[in-house]
Design a protein around this motif. Structure first.
Motif, PDB file in Angstrom:
ATOM      1  N   GLU A 153       0.815  -1.294   0.065  1.00 56.43           N
ATOM      2  CA  GLU A 153       0.062   0.166  -0.095  1.00 56.43           C
ATOM      3  C   GLU A 153       0.688   1.236  -0.007  1.00 56.43           C
ATOM      4  O   GLU A 153       0.588   2.103  -0.659  1.00 56.43           O
ATOM      5  CB  GLU A 153      -1.010  -0.018   1.195  1.00 56.43           C
ATOM      6  N   ALA A 154       1.776   1.176   0.882  1.00 55.27           N
ATOM      7  CA  ALA A 154       2.835   2.402   0.881  1.00 55.27           C
ATOM      8  C   ALA A 154       3.530   2.663  -0.393  1.00 55.27           C
ATOM      9  O   ALA A 154       3.630   4.056  -0.856  1.00 55.27           O
ATOM     10  CB  ALA A 154       3.786   2.451   2.123  1.00 55.27           C
ATOM     11  N   ILE A 155       4.012   1.653  -1.136  1.00 47.70           N
ATOM     12  CA  ILE A 155       4.808   1.738  -1.939  1.00 47.70           C
ATOM     13  C   ILE A 155       4.078   2.358  -3.241  1.00 47.70           C
ATOM     14  O   ILE A 155       4.376   3.086  -4.237  1.00 47.70           O
ATOM     15  CB  ILE A 155       5.513   0.456  -2.471  1.00 47.70           C
ATOM     16  N   SER A 156       2.714   1.645  -3.364  1.00 48.80           N
ATOM     17  CA  SER A 156       1.871   2.044  -4.521  1.00 48.80           C
ATOM     18  C   SER A 156       1.394   3.444  -4.405  1.00 48.80           C
ATOM     19  O   SER A 156       1.074   3.979  -5.420  1.00 48.80           O
ATOM     20  CB  SER A 156       0.587   1.274  -4.366  1.00 48.80           C
ATOM     21  N   SER A 157       1.249   4.060  -3.395  1.00 49.92           N
ATOM     22  CA  SER A 157       1.052   5.763  -3.346  1.00 49.92           C
ATOM     23  C   SER A 157       2.024   6.523  -3.912  1.00 49.92           C
ATOM     24  O   SER A 157       2.097   7.725  -4.510  1.00 49.92           O
ATOM     25  CB  SER A 157       0.947   6.052  -1.842  1.00 49.92           C
ATOM     26  N   VAL A 158       3.356   5.876  -3.973  1.00 51.30           N
ATOM     27  CA  VAL A 158       4.460   6.498  -4.764  1.00 51.30           C
ATOM     28  C   VAL A 158       4.693   6.172  -6.128  1.00 51.30           C
ATOM     29  O   VAL A 158       4.866   6.773  -7.138  1.00 51.30           O
ATOM     30  CB  VAL A 158       5.842   6.453  -4.101  1.00 51.30           C
ATOM     31  N   ARG A 159       4.259   4.857  -6.360  1.00 52.47           N
ATOM     32  CA  ARG A 159       4.485   3.963  -7.608  1.00 52.47           C
ATOM     33  C   ARG A 159       3.284   3.718  -8.222  1.00 52.47           C
ATOM     34  O   ARG A 159       2.775   2.838  -7.921  1.00 52.47           O
ATOM     35  CB  ARG A 159       5.528   2.972  -7.556  1.00 52.47           C
ATOM     36  N   THR A 160       2.609   4.552  -9.074  1.00 53.59           N
ATOM     37  CA  THR A 160       1.215   4.545  -9.390  1.00 53.59           C
ATOM     38  C   THR A 160       1.313   3.234 -10.331  1.00 53.59           C
ATOM     39  O   THR A 160       0.018   2.802 -10.697  1.00 53.59           O
ATOM     40  CB  THR A 160       0.821   5.891 -10.199  1.00 53.59           C
ATOM     41  N   GLU A 161       2.170   2.715 -10.994  1.00 56.80           N
ATOM     42  CA  GLU A 161       2.092   1.505 -11.697  1.00 56.80           C
ATOM     43  C   GLU A 161       1.780   0.228 -11.001  1.00 56.80           C
ATOM     44  O   GLU A 161       1.486  -0.691 -11.525  1.00 56.80           O
ATOM     45  CB  GLU A 161       3.275   1.214 -12.730  1.00 56.80           C
ATOM     46  N   ILE A 162       1.742   0.154  -9.735  1.00 57.62           N
ATOM     47  CA  ILE A 162       1.589  -0.895  -8.915  1.00 57.62           C
ATOM     48  C   ILE A 162      -0.108  -1.008  -8.718  1.00 57.62           C
ATOM     49  O   ILE A 162      -0.606   0.137  -8.094  1.00 57.62           O
ATOM     50  CB  ILE A 162       2.179  -0.853  -7.502  1.00 57.62           C
ATOM     51  N   ASP A 163      -0.633  -2.149  -9.095  1.00 59.85           N
ATOM     52  CA  ASP A 163      -1.837  -2.096  -8.998  1.00 59.85           C
ATOM     53  C   ASP A 163      -2.318  -2.832  -7.758  1.00 59.85           C
ATOM     54  O   ASP A 163      -2.181  -4.063  -7.519  1.00 59.85           O
ATOM     55  CB  ASP A 163      -2.330  -3.246 -10.398  1.00 59.85           C
ATOM     56  N   THR A 164      -3.135  -1.914  -7.011  1.00 64.36           N
ATOM     57  CA  THR A 164      -3.733  -2.460  -5.693  1.00 64.36           C
ATOM     58  C   THR A 164      -5.188  -2.855  -5.682  1.00 64.36           C
ATOM     59  O   THR A 164      -5.769  -2.974  -4.799  1.00 64.36           O
ATOM     60  CB  THR A 164      -3.598  -1.229  -4.689  1.00 64.36           C
ATOM     61  N   THR A 165      -5.579  -2.877  -7.013  1.00 64.59           N
ATOM     62  CA  THR A 165      -7.219  -3.463  -7.021  1.00 64.59           C
ATOM     63  C   THR A 165      -7.234  -4.936  -6.847  1.00 64.59           C
ATOM     64  O   THR A 165      -8.323  -5.352  -6.648  1.00 64.59           O
ATOM     65  CB  THR A 165      -7.837  -2.893  -8.561  1.00 64.59           C
TER      66      THR A 165
END
Length: 148
Positions: A49-61
Motif C-alpha cells: 500500500e505504501a509503495i503504491s502511493s508513490v509508484r502508481t504502476e503498482i495495481d492495488t485493485t
C-alpha cells in the motif's frame, strides 16, 4: 473474476513437542511460528500500500490473500482455540503445511484464484480456512512428483 495476489511466508519450524503432546506451553509454538508469519504478511501488505502511493504502476485493485506455509500441519481448521491466539490479520490469511501446498499447486491459475477468493470471502476475522481450496485439488496427481 479478478486475479488474486498471493503473499506467502514460509516457516521452517515444526510444532514443538508441547503442542504435539498437549504440554503447558503449547500455545507458544503458535505465537512464535504462525504469529510471526502473520506479522510478516501484514507488514508486506502495508508495504504494498505504501509503495503504491508513490509508484502508481503498482495495481492495488487485485484482491490479496496471505498464506503461512509450515513444515507440519497445525490443524487450525479444527481448533478454535488456536485461531483465537493468532495475531490479527490485516488481510485474509490461511495456514498450510508444505504437504497441503503441494496439493494446492495442482489447481490451475483460474481454479486457484476462484478457490482463494471464496476462502477469503468466507474468512472470519481474516482467518482464512483453506479446506475448500484443498478439496478442489483432491484426487489430482502431481505429474512432476510422479515422474521423479
Amino acid at each position: 473474476m479478478l486475479p488474486v495476489l498471493v503473499l506467502i511466508e514460509c516457516k521452517a519450524r515444526q510444532p514443538i513437542e508441547s503442542l504435539r503432546v498437549g504440554g503447558a506451553d503449547w500455545l507458544r509454538s503458535i505465537e512464535d511460528n504462525i504469529g510471526k508469519g502473520i506479522r510478516q504478511l501484514n507488514r508486506s501488505h502495508t508495504h504494498i500500500e505504501a509503495i503504491s502511493s508513490v509508484r502508481t504502476e503498482i495495481d492495488t485493485t487485485k484482491p490479496r490473500v496471505g498464506i503461512v506455509v509450515t513444515l507440519e500441519p497445525f490443524y487450525l481448521n479444527q481448533n478454535w482455540l488456536i485461531r483465537e491466539r493468532l495475531d490479527r490479520a490485516d488481510l485474509p490469511i490461511g495456514v498450510l503445511s508444505i504437504g497441503e501446498l503441494e496439493s494446492l499447486v495442482l489447481l490451475n491459475a483460474s481454479e486457484l484464484g476462484q478457490a482463494l477468493q471464496k476462502c477469503a470471502l468466507d474468512a472470519e476475522d481474516n482467518v482464512m480456512l483453506l479446506n475448500p481450496a484443498l478439496d478442489e485439488a483432491a484426487g489430482r496427481e502431481n505429474s512432476l512428483l510422479i515422474s521423479t
